[in-house]
Design an enzyme around this catalytic site. Structure first.
Site, PDB file in Angstrom:
ATOM      1  N   ASP A   1      14.891   0.382-111.190  1.00 30.09           N
ATOM      2  CA  ASP A   1      15.057   1.633-109.863  1.00 30.09           C
ATOM      3  C   ASP A   1      14.869   1.291-108.705  1.00 30.09           C
ATOM      4  O   ASP A   1      14.201   0.122-108.267  1.00 30.09           O
ATOM      5  CB  ASP A   1      13.412   2.322-110.475  1.00 30.09           C
ATOM      6  CG  ASP A   1      12.997   3.241-108.991  1.00 30.09           C
ATOM      7  OD1 ASP A   1      13.823   3.233-108.178  1.00 30.09           O
ATOM      8  OD2 ASP A   1      12.132   3.910-108.853  1.00 30.09           O
TER       9      ASP A   1
ATOM     10  N   TYR B   1      21.356  16.758 -98.378  1.00 30.71           N
ATOM     11  CA  TYR B   1      21.911  15.350 -98.979  1.00 30.71           C
ATOM     12  C   TYR B   1      22.980  15.307 -97.617  1.00 30.71           C
ATOM     13  O   TYR B   1      23.121  13.705 -97.774  1.00 30.71           O
ATOM     14  CB  TYR B   1      22.921  15.954 -99.891  1.00 30.71           C
ATOM     15  CG  TYR B   1      23.925  15.198-100.893  1.00 30.71           C
ATOM     16  CD1 TYR B   1      23.586  14.111-101.565  1.00 30.71           C
ATOM     17  CD2 TYR B   1      25.391  16.093-100.235  1.00 30.71           C
ATOM     18  CE1 TYR B   1      24.442  13.345-101.972  1.00 30.71           C
ATOM     19  CE2 TYR B   1      26.629  14.665-101.287  1.00 30.71           C
ATOM     20  CZ  TYR B   1      26.148  13.588-102.388  1.00 30.71           C
ATOM     21  OH  TYR B   1      26.928  13.645-102.473  1.00 30.71           O
TER      22      TYR B   1
ATOM     23  N   ILE C   1      33.864  15.478-107.298  1.00 27.73           N
ATOM     24  CA  ILE C   1      34.320  15.110-107.843  1.00 27.73           C
ATOM     25  C   ILE C   1      34.811  15.437-109.594  1.00 27.73           C
ATOM     26  O   ILE C   1      34.097  16.559-110.225  1.00 27.73           O
ATOM     27  CB  ILE C   1      33.981  13.954-108.393  1.00 27.73           C
ATOM     28  CG1 ILE C   1      34.613  12.486-107.308  1.00 27.73           C
ATOM     29  CG2 ILE C   1      34.378  12.390-109.662  1.00 27.73           C
ATOM     30  CD1 ILE C   1      34.193  11.281-106.593  1.00 27.73           C
TER      31      ILE C   1
ATOM     32  N   GLY D   1      25.578   7.717-114.540  1.00 30.99           N
ATOM     33  CA  GLY D   1      25.847   8.748-113.920  1.00 30.99           C
ATOM     34  C   GLY D   1      27.175   9.785-114.065  1.00 30.99           C
ATOM     35  O   GLY D   1      27.831   8.286-114.714  1.00 30.99           O
TER      36      GLY D   1
ATOM     37  N   LYS E   1      22.999  11.299 -95.799  1.00 27.00           N
ATOM     38  CA  LYS E   1      25.246  10.431 -96.024  1.00 27.00           C
ATOM     39  C   LYS E   1      25.592  10.230 -94.213  1.00 27.00           C
ATOM     40  O   LYS E   1      26.180   9.301 -94.492  1.00 27.00           O
ATOM     41  CB  LYS E   1      26.121  11.838 -96.897  1.00 27.00           C
ATOM     42  CG  LYS E   1      26.076  11.877 -98.272  1.00 27.00           C
ATOM     43  CD  LYS E   1      25.945  10.460 -98.527  1.00 27.00           C
ATOM     44  CE  LYS E   1      25.516  11.001-100.267  1.00 27.00           C
ATOM     45  NZ  LYS E   1      25.702   9.366-101.679  1.00 27.00           N
TER      46      LYS E   1
HETATM   47  P1  NAD Z   1      25.113  11.492-110.394  1.00 28.02           P
HETATM   48  O1  NAD Z   1      24.394  12.114-110.558  1.00 28.02           O
HETATM   49  O2  NAD Z   1      26.528  11.836-112.188  1.00 28.02           O
HETATM   50  O3  NAD Z   1      24.461  10.092-110.928  1.00 28.02           O
HETATM   51  C1  NAD Z   1      23.397   9.332-110.471  1.00 28.02           C
HETATM   52  C2  NAD Z   1      22.938   8.316-111.437  1.00 28.02           C
HETATM   53  O4  NAD Z   1      21.936   7.493-110.578  1.00 28.02           O
HETATM   54  C3  NAD Z   1      22.169   8.600-112.796  1.00 28.02           C
HETATM   55  O5  NAD Z   1      22.631   8.140-113.924  1.00 28.02           O
HETATM   56  C4  NAD Z   1      20.218   8.978-112.158  1.00 28.02           C
HETATM   57  O6  NAD Z   1      19.619   8.367-113.202  1.00 28.02           O
HETATM   58  C5  NAD Z   1      20.434   7.234-111.141  1.00 28.02           C
HETATM   59  N1  NAD Z   1      19.408   7.551-110.436  1.00 28.02           N
HETATM   60  C6  NAD Z   1      18.875   8.195-109.773  1.00 28.02           C
HETATM   61  N2  NAD Z   1      17.272   7.830-108.822  1.00 28.02           N
HETATM   62  C7  NAD Z   1      17.556   6.086-109.368  1.00 28.02           C
HETATM   63  C8  NAD Z   1      17.391   5.258-108.787  1.00 28.02           C
HETATM   64  N3  NAD Z   1      15.913   5.394-107.659  1.00 28.02           N
HETATM   65  N4  NAD Z   1      17.120   3.910-109.432  1.00 28.02           N
HETATM   66  C9  NAD Z   1      18.238   3.991-109.886  1.00 28.02           C
HETATM   67  N5  NAD Z   1      19.064   4.684-110.231  1.00 28.02           N
HETATM   68  C10 NAD Z   1      18.934   5.727-109.896  1.00 28.02           C
HETATM   69  O7  NAD Z   1      26.079  11.074-109.184  1.00 28.02           O
HETATM   70  P2  NAD Z   1      27.544  10.745-109.610  1.00 28.02           P
HETATM   71  O8  NAD Z   1      27.731  12.508-109.428  1.00 28.02           O
HETATM   72  O9  NAD Z   1      27.818   9.956-110.095  1.00 28.02           O
HETATM   73  O10 NAD Z   1      27.508  10.374-107.426  1.00 28.02           O
HETATM   74  C11 NAD Z   1      27.427   8.692-107.588  1.00 28.02           C
HETATM   75  C12 NAD Z   1      27.049   9.084-106.175  1.00 28.02           C
HETATM   76  O11 NAD Z   1      28.550   9.288-105.441  1.00 28.02           O
HETATM   77  C13 NAD Z   1      26.350   9.286-105.323  1.00 28.02           C
HETATM   78  O12 NAD Z   1      25.922   8.623-103.640  1.00 28.02           O
HETATM   79  C14 NAD Z   1      26.662  10.962-105.031  1.00 28.02           C
HETATM   80  O13 NAD Z   1      26.727  10.922-103.117  1.00 28.02           O
HETATM   81  C15 NAD Z   1      28.297  10.496-104.544  1.00 28.02           C
HETATM   82  N6  NAD Z   1      29.708  11.840-104.330  1.00 28.02           N
HETATM   83  C16 NAD Z   1      29.639  11.862-105.905  1.00 28.02           C
HETATM   84  C17 NAD Z   1      30.187  12.757-105.536  1.00 28.02           C
HETATM   85  C18 NAD Z   1      30.412  14.174-107.119  1.00 28.02           C
HETATM   86  O14 NAD Z   1      30.765  15.266-106.491  1.00 28.02           O
HETATM   87  N7  NAD Z   1      30.298  13.322-108.391  1.00 28.02           N
HETATM   88  C19 NAD Z   1      30.658  13.280-104.785  1.00 28.02           C
HETATM   89  C20 NAD Z   1      30.613  13.366-103.343  1.00 28.02           C
HETATM   90  C21 NAD Z   1      29.985  11.583-102.985  1.00 28.02           C
END
Ligand code: NAD
Length: 323
Positions: free
Chosen positions: A50, A144, A174, A11, A148
């Site tokens: 998973d 969501y 981010i 991700g 959280k």
């Molecule tokens: P993203 O969607 O880019 O990445 C999430 C990853 O999790 C993906 O690669 C997906 O394939 C994987 N995934 C989904 N289901 C899965 C499963 N069952 N088992 C294993 N992997 C699985 O998200 P991100 O932006 O990298 O966010 C990562 C974390 O940070 C999340 O918890 C998100 O809530 C938190 N977050 C992100 C932001 C942001 O702006 N990106 C802000 C606040 C919090």
């Protein structure tokens, strides 16, 4: 020696965090895992996993002798609203699976340190929006945000009741250029750079004055690593820490881009994501993170915009030349 598992490693955050952790701990000690096929250039070791498959998760943690888990798999605010039940199941059960393994390991004298991110989405319309305090009203309106907030309570519970060494930050939106964002309300602040570098008008789904807390990826990665490296005795907050980066709105971001690209234009077409943004804070008070583990953001609006334009500009030029 630490052995590290990053779940959700393909991700937006996971891909960059995996690289940073490999630089610190050695690539052979960092196992990248995701539900999908490997899409990481940097990871030496990759597992298709998973996080909802408890047996496979245990096998992965035991088999690799894991000492730290960074659990990033989740559905985000916009994608979560499209599939609320799936978002709840993934966001809650994934975290619970990991906390349960950490509980058992802690009881057996083989502690597993866990990082799990919360979000500014855990706040809601009755939260004070400016300089949002660490401890305050939290009434999230998205599935969501609800997941959280519940996750924060679970983390604190597993620490208080079982001594699980779980640590968390409430990430702001981010901003990054290496991999695409995963479906959040703050994704506009990345898409706008792609439009600017392609010489296009950007149609912004938030209004010009929608100020939100944001953070540039290098600061977000540093916050994550600094929190995980801090001595356990210094971590007073076991729900999730506020960390501030830089707060701005679409108009201010467009102005920063126009300082380098004076012809850049944005038109504003707020959609359903506006109401999510309206329920979130505008800026965060991160006094606890600063006091407990020395957090200080380093990257402001204009340096971030310049760096994004530099890197996304390069990618756009390469694509144009290849076409
Ligand atoms: P993203 O969607 O880019 O990445 C999430 C990853 O999790 C993906 O690669 C997906 O394939 C994987 N995934 C989904 N289901 C899965 C499963 N069952 N088992 C294993 N992997 C699985 O998200 P991100 O932006 O990298 O966010 C990562 C974390 O940070 C999340 O918890 C998100 O809530 C938190 N977050 C992100 C932001 C942001 O702006 N990106 C802000 C606040 C919090």
């Amino acid at each position: 020696m630490e052995r590290i598992l990053v779940i959700g490693a393909n991700g937006q955050i996971g891909s960059e965090l995996t690289e940073a952790l490999a630089d610190i701990h050695g690539a052979e000690n960092v196992i990248a895992a995701d539900i999908g096929p490997r899409s990481l250039a940097g990871a030496e070791r990759y597992e298709t996993l998973d996080v909802l498959d408890n047996a496979r998760l245990r096998q992965c943690i035991d088999g690799h002798g894991i000492t730290q888990v960074f659990h990033l798999a989740a559905l985000l605010s916009v994608t979560g609203e499209q599939a609320p039940l799936r978002a709840w199941m993934l966001n809650m059960n994934g975290l619970l699976n990991i906390l349960e393994i950490a509980r058992e390991r802690t009881a057996a004298g083989q502690p597993l340190r866990v990082f799990w991110p919360s979000s500014i989405a855990a706040f809601g319309p009755h939260t004070p929006a400016v300089d949002t305090p660490q401890l305050t009203v939290m009434d999230p309106t998205t599935i969501y945000g609800i997941s959280k907030l519940a996750g924060e309570r679970l983390c604190e519970y597993y620490f208080a009741k079982y001594g699980v060494d779980v640590r968390s930050v409430r990430y702001p939106g981010i901003i990054s250029y290496k991999s695409p964002p995963g479906g959040g309300t703050t994704d506009y602040a990345i898409a706008i750079f792609h439009a600017a570098c392609r010489g296009e008008i950007y149609h912004c789904y938030l209004g010009p004055e929608s100020t939100l807390p944001m953070i540039y990826m290098p600061d977000a990665i540093r916050a994550t690593i600094e929190l995980m490296q801090a001595p356990a005795a210094q971590i007073r907050v076991r729900s999730s820490y506020n960390v501030a980066g830089v707060s701005f709105n679409p108009r201010q971001l467009a102005d920063a881009i126009r300082r380098r690209k004076p012809d850049f234009r944005v038109d504003y077409r707020p959609d359903q994501r506006q109401s999510i943004a309206d329920s979130w804070p505008r800026s965060l008070d991160d006094t606890y993170a600063r006091a407990d583990w020395g957090w200080t953001p380093a990257i402001g609006l204009q340096p971030m915009a310049d760096d994004m334009l530099l890197h996304i500009g390069k990618t756009v030029r390469q694509c144009t030349q290849a076409a």
